[in-house]
Design a protein around this motif. Structure first.
Motif, short mmCIF file in Angstrom:
data_model
loop_
_atom_site.label_atom_id
_atom_site.label_comp_id
_atom_site.label_asym_id
_atom_site.label_seq_id
_atom_site.Cartn_x
_atom_site.Cartn_y
_atom_site.Cartn_z
N PHE A 1 0.85 -1.20 0.00
CA PHE A 1 0.00 0.00 0.00
C PHE A 1 0.88 1.25 0.00
N PRO B 1 -6.16 15.61 4.20
CA PRO B 1 -7.05 14.82 5.06
C PRO B 1 -6.32 13.68 5.79
N ALA C 1 -3.53 11.02 4.44
CA ALA C 1 -2.99 11.54 3.18
C ALA C 1 -1.51 11.20 2.98
N LYS D 1 0.99 12.51 5.28
CA LYS D 1 1.81 13.61 5.81
C LYS D 1 2.86 13.11 6.81
N HIS E 1 -3.30 20.47 11.03
CA HIS E 1 -4.70 20.49 10.62
C HIS E 1 -5.39 21.83 10.95
#
Ligand SMILES: Nc1ncnc2c1ncn2[C@@H]1O[C@H](COP(=O)(O)OP(=O)(O)OP(=O)(O)O)[C@@H](O)[C@H]1O
Length: 251
Positions: free
Chosen positions: A17, A38, A41, A43, A203
Protein backbone atom coordinates in the motif's frame (compact mmCIF):
# COMPACT_ATOMS: atom_id res chain seq x y z
CA UNK A 1 16.21 30.73 -3.46
CA UNK A 2 18.28 27.83 -2.21
CA UNK A 3 16.48 24.54 -1.52
CA UNK A 4 17.28 22.89 1.78
CA UNK A 5 15.35 19.74 0.82
CA UNK A 6 14.44 18.14 -2.48
CA UNK A 7 12.10 15.18 -2.51
CA UNK A 8 12.24 13.30 -5.80
CA UNK A 9 9.83 10.56 -6.98
CA UNK A 10 9.39 9.38 -3.39
CA UNK A 11 7.27 6.29 -2.73
CA UNK A 12 6.81 4.70 0.71
CA UNK A 13 4.82 1.46 0.79
CA UNK A 14 3.47 -0.68 3.62
CA UNK A 15 2.76 -4.24 2.41
CA UNK A 16 2.22 -2.93 -1.10
CA UNK A 17 0.00 0.00 0.00
CA UNK A 18 1.53 3.29 -1.14
CA UNK A 19 1.19 5.72 1.79
CA UNK A 20 3.41 8.15 -0.15
CA UNK A 21 3.05 7.78 -3.89
CA UNK A 22 5.63 9.33 -6.20
CA UNK A 23 5.91 12.65 -4.35
CA UNK A 24 8.01 15.47 -5.76
CA UNK A 25 8.45 18.67 -3.81
CA UNK A 26 11.12 20.99 -2.49
CA UNK A 27 11.54 23.11 0.60
CA UNK A 28 13.29 26.47 0.39
CA UNK A 29 15.76 27.66 2.98
CA UNK A 30 14.15 29.82 5.67
CA UNK A 31 10.59 28.80 4.85
CA UNK A 32 7.85 27.64 7.16
CA UNK A 33 6.53 24.95 4.82
CA UNK A 34 3.30 23.18 5.76
CA UNK A 35 2.10 19.73 4.68
CA UNK A 36 -1.68 19.61 4.91
CA UNK A 37 -4.37 17.20 3.77
CA UNK A 38 -7.05 14.82 5.06
CA UNK A 39 -6.41 11.96 7.48
CA UNK A 40 -4.35 9.23 5.91
CA UNK A 41 -2.99 11.54 3.18
CA UNK A 42 0.59 10.50 3.96
CA UNK A 43 1.81 13.61 5.81
CA UNK A 44 3.30 11.85 8.83
CA UNK A 45 4.77 9.12 6.64
CA UNK A 46 6.53 11.81 4.62
CA UNK A 47 8.06 13.23 7.83
CA UNK A 48 8.99 9.67 8.85
CA UNK A 49 10.82 9.20 5.54
CA UNK A 50 12.71 12.51 5.91
CA UNK A 51 13.93 11.65 9.43
CA UNK A 52 14.80 8.05 8.50
CA UNK A 53 12.10 6.36 10.55
CA UNK A 54 10.79 4.57 7.48
CA UNK A 55 12.75 3.67 4.39
CA UNK A 56 11.19 4.47 1.02
CA UNK A 57 10.54 1.90 -1.67
CA UNK A 58 11.99 4.31 -4.22
CA UNK A 59 13.01 7.91 -4.72
CA UNK A 60 15.46 10.35 -3.15
CA UNK A 61 15.45 12.93 -0.38
CA UNK A 62 18.29 15.34 -1.00
CA UNK A 63 19.31 17.50 1.95
CA UNK A 64 21.42 20.67 1.93
CA UNK A 65 22.46 20.48 -1.67
CA UNK A 66 23.01 16.80 -2.27
CA UNK A 67 23.18 14.28 0.59
CA UNK A 68 20.56 11.58 -0.06
CA UNK A 69 19.25 10.89 3.46
CA UNK A 70 17.34 7.78 2.36
CA UNK A 71 20.67 5.94 2.82
CA UNK A 72 21.21 7.31 6.34
CA UNK A 73 20.18 5.98 9.76
CA UNK A 74 17.93 8.08 12.05
CA UNK A 75 20.94 9.07 14.19
CA UNK A 76 23.02 10.07 11.19
CA UNK A 77 20.12 12.22 9.97
CA UNK A 78 19.94 14.01 13.35
CA UNK A 79 23.67 14.56 13.23
CA UNK A 80 23.63 16.18 9.79
CA UNK A 81 21.05 18.69 11.02
CA UNK A 82 17.48 17.40 10.68
CA UNK A 83 15.51 17.50 13.96
CA UNK A 84 12.08 15.93 14.46
CA UNK A 85 9.37 16.64 17.02
CA UNK A 86 6.56 14.14 17.33
CA UNK A 87 2.93 14.99 18.00
CA UNK A 88 2.92 13.99 21.67
CA UNK A 89 5.46 15.89 23.78
CA UNK A 90 8.25 13.60 24.89
CA UNK A 91 10.06 15.70 27.47
CA UNK A 92 11.48 13.98 30.56
CA UNK A 93 8.75 14.87 33.05
CA UNK A 94 10.80 13.91 36.14
CA UNK A 95 13.61 16.31 35.25
CA UNK A 96 13.66 20.08 35.44
CA UNK A 97 13.16 22.25 32.38
CA UNK A 98 16.87 23.14 32.50
CA UNK A 99 17.98 19.50 32.75
CA UNK A 100 15.85 18.64 29.73
CA UNK A 101 17.57 21.42 27.80
CA UNK A 102 20.97 20.26 28.99
CA UNK A 103 20.27 16.72 27.78
CA UNK A 104 19.34 18.06 24.37
CA UNK A 105 22.30 20.44 24.10
CA UNK A 106 24.96 17.86 24.88
CA UNK A 107 25.81 16.19 21.61
CA UNK A 108 26.45 12.68 22.98
CA UNK A 109 22.86 11.79 23.60
CA UNK A 110 23.16 8.67 25.72
CA UNK A 111 21.30 9.58 28.92
CA UNK A 112 23.97 8.73 31.47
CA UNK A 113 26.81 10.48 29.69
CA UNK A 114 24.71 13.59 29.14
CA UNK A 115 23.55 13.82 32.75
CA UNK A 116 27.06 13.64 34.15
CA UNK A 117 28.58 15.74 31.43
CA UNK A 118 29.39 19.31 32.41
CA UNK A 119 27.99 21.69 29.87
CA UNK A 120 30.48 24.05 28.31
CA UNK A 121 29.99 27.80 28.78
CA UNK A 122 28.99 27.97 25.12
CA UNK A 123 26.26 25.35 25.68
CA UNK A 124 25.14 27.17 28.82
CA UNK A 125 24.81 30.37 26.84
CA UNK A 126 22.86 28.57 24.11
CA UNK A 127 20.49 27.00 26.67
CA UNK A 128 19.85 30.41 28.27
CA UNK A 129 19.18 31.96 24.87
CA UNK A 130 16.77 29.18 23.86
CA UNK A 131 14.95 29.28 27.22
CA UNK A 132 14.40 33.01 26.73
CA UNK A 133 13.17 32.49 23.16
CA UNK A 134 10.64 29.83 24.19
CA UNK A 135 9.55 31.91 27.19
CA UNK A 136 10.52 29.36 29.83
CA UNK A 137 13.61 30.96 31.38
CA UNK A 138 11.71 31.86 34.55
CA UNK A 139 10.54 28.26 34.86
CA UNK A 140 13.92 26.62 34.26
CA UNK A 141 14.05 25.00 37.71
CA UNK A 142 10.53 23.60 37.57
CA UNK A 143 9.85 19.94 36.88
CA UNK A 144 8.97 19.61 33.20
CA UNK A 145 6.00 17.47 34.29
CA UNK A 146 4.41 20.48 36.00
CA UNK A 147 4.31 22.56 32.80
CA UNK A 148 1.08 23.25 30.92
CA UNK A 149 0.54 21.34 27.65
CA UNK A 150 1.60 24.30 25.50
CA UNK A 151 4.71 24.90 27.59
CA UNK A 152 5.72 21.25 27.19
CA UNK A 153 5.43 21.65 23.43
CA UNK A 154 7.61 24.79 23.58
CA UNK A 155 10.17 23.00 25.74
CA UNK A 156 10.37 20.22 23.20
CA UNK A 157 10.78 22.74 20.39
CA UNK A 158 13.49 24.37 22.53
CA UNK A 159 15.21 21.01 22.92
CA UNK A 160 15.30 20.74 19.15
CA UNK A 161 16.68 24.30 18.91
CA UNK A 162 19.46 23.34 21.33
CA UNK A 163 20.64 20.79 18.78
CA UNK A 164 20.95 23.65 16.26
CA UNK A 165 19.41 21.83 13.29
CA UNK A 166 19.25 23.25 9.78
CA UNK A 167 15.81 21.72 9.26
CA UNK A 168 13.13 21.12 11.87
CA UNK A 169 10.17 18.75 11.35
CA UNK A 170 7.13 19.42 13.55
CA UNK A 171 4.10 17.14 13.67
CA UNK A 172 0.95 19.03 14.75
CA UNK A 173 2.73 21.41 17.15
CA UNK A 174 -0.45 23.34 18.06
CA UNK A 175 -2.80 20.37 18.55
CA UNK A 176 -4.64 20.80 21.85
CA UNK A 177 -3.62 24.46 22.22
CA UNK A 178 -5.94 27.43 22.66
CA UNK A 179 -5.76 30.47 20.36
CA UNK A 180 -3.31 32.45 22.49
CA UNK A 181 -0.87 29.53 22.82
CA UNK A 182 -1.27 28.79 19.10
CA UNK A 183 -0.41 32.40 18.27
CA UNK A 184 2.63 32.28 20.54
CA UNK A 185 3.78 29.10 18.84
CA UNK A 186 3.44 30.75 15.43
CA UNK A 187 5.55 33.70 16.56
CA UNK A 188 8.12 31.25 17.95
CA UNK A 189 8.30 29.47 14.58
CA UNK A 190 8.86 32.81 12.84
CA UNK A 191 11.79 33.52 15.16
CA UNK A 192 13.25 30.04 14.62
CA UNK A 193 12.86 30.32 10.84
CA UNK A 194 15.46 33.12 10.79
CA UNK A 195 18.12 30.42 11.29
CA UNK A 196 16.41 27.13 10.51
CA UNK A 197 13.97 25.92 7.87
CA UNK A 198 10.78 24.40 9.28
CA UNK A 199 8.38 21.76 7.93
CA UNK A 200 5.07 21.52 9.78
CA UNK A 201 2.26 18.96 9.50
CA UNK A 202 -0.91 20.65 10.72
CA UNK A 203 -4.70 20.49 10.62
CA UNK A 204 -5.33 23.94 12.16
CA UNK A 205 -6.07 25.96 9.02
CA UNK A 206 -6.12 29.33 10.79
CA UNK A 207 -2.59 28.63 11.99
CA UNK A 208 -1.53 27.55 8.49
CA UNK A 209 -3.06 30.68 6.97
CA UNK A 210 -1.25 32.93 9.47
CA UNK A 211 2.20 31.36 9.33
CA UNK A 212 2.80 29.35 6.14
CA UNK A 213 5.20 30.62 3.52
CA UNK A 214 4.34 27.59 1.38
CA UNK A 215 1.77 24.80 1.57
CA UNK A 216 1.85 21.33 0.01
CA UNK A 217 -1.54 19.61 -0.06
CA UNK A 218 -1.34 15.83 0.04
CA UNK A 219 -4.17 13.45 -0.81
CA UNK A 220 -3.94 9.66 -0.97
CA UNK A 221 -0.16 9.84 -0.83
CA UNK A 222 0.13 12.27 -3.76
CA UNK A 223 0.69 16.01 -4.11
CA UNK A 224 -2.68 17.56 -4.95
CA UNK A 225 -1.55 21.17 -5.02
CA UNK A 226 1.25 23.42 -3.87
CA UNK A 227 1.69 27.16 -3.38
CA UNK A 228 0.77 29.88 -0.92
CA UNK A 229 -2.21 29.22 1.34
CA UNK A 230 -4.28 31.80 -0.53
CA UNK A 231 -3.54 29.94 -3.78
CA UNK A 232 -4.29 26.40 -2.60
CA UNK A 233 -7.43 27.31 -0.68
CA UNK A 234 -9.11 28.34 -3.94
CA UNK A 235 -8.28 25.07 -5.70
CA UNK A 236 -11.61 23.26 -6.23
CA UNK A 237 -10.05 19.82 -5.69
CA UNK A 238 -8.48 20.91 -2.40
CA UNK A 239 -11.84 22.24 -1.24
CA UNK A 240 -13.52 18.96 -2.23
CA UNK A 241 -11.16 16.55 -0.52
CA UNK A 242 -10.14 18.60 2.50
CA UNK A 243 -11.05 22.20 3.22
CA UNK A 244 -14.72 21.77 2.46
CA UNK A 245 -14.94 18.59 4.52
CA UNK A 246 -14.12 19.92 7.93
CA UNK A 247 -10.38 20.10 7.25
CA UNK A 248 -10.51 23.27 9.32
CA UNK A 249 -11.04 21.22 12.43
CA UNK A 250 -8.34 19.35 14.21
CA UNK A 251 -8.57 15.75 13.08
N1 LIG B 1 3.42 1.55 9.77
C1 LIG B 1 2.37 1.48 8.95
N2 LIG B 1 1.91 0.30 8.49
C2 LIG B 1 0.86 0.24 7.65
N3 LIG B 1 0.18 1.32 7.18
C3 LIG B 1 0.59 2.53 7.61
C4 LIG B 1 1.70 2.68 8.51
N4 LIG B 1 1.87 4.01 8.74
C5 LIG B 1 0.91 4.65 8.04
N5 LIG B 1 0.15 3.77 7.37
C6 LIG B 1 -0.97 4.10 6.47
O1 LIG B 1 -0.51 5.03 5.53
C7 LIG B 1 -1.51 6.01 5.26
C8 LIG B 1 -0.94 7.38 5.52
O2 LIG B 1 -0.79 7.55 6.93
P1 LIG B 1 -0.18 8.88 7.56
O3 LIG B 1 -0.15 8.67 9.05
O4 LIG B 1 1.08 9.23 6.90
O5 LIG B 1 -1.30 9.93 7.18
P2 LIG B 1 -1.47 11.43 7.70
O6 LIG B 1 -1.71 12.26 6.49
O7 LIG B 1 -0.35 11.80 8.58
O8 LIG B 1 -2.84 11.32 8.52
P3 LIG B 1 -3.31 12.07 9.88
O9 LIG B 1 -3.68 13.45 9.48
O10 LIG B 1 -4.48 11.27 10.30
O11 LIG B 1 -2.17 12.00 10.86
C9 LIG B 1 -2.71 5.66 6.11
O12 LIG B 1 -3.61 4.93 5.32
C10 LIG B 1 -2.11 4.80 7.21
O13 LIG B 1 -3.06 3.87 7.70
Amino acid sequence: MENVLEIQDLTVAFDGFKAVDNVNTSVEKGEIHFFIGPNGAGKTTLLDAICGRVKPKSGNILFAGGVDVTHYSENQIVNIGIGRKFQVPSVFTGLTVYDNMELAAVKDRSLSSSLFHNVTSEQEELIGHVLNTIGLYEKKDRDAGSLAHGEKQWLEIGMLMAQQPKLMLLDEPVAGMGRVETQKTGELLKTIAKNCTIIVVEHDMEFVRDYASKVTVLHEGMVLDEGSMSEVQHNQKVIEVYLGRGGEQDA
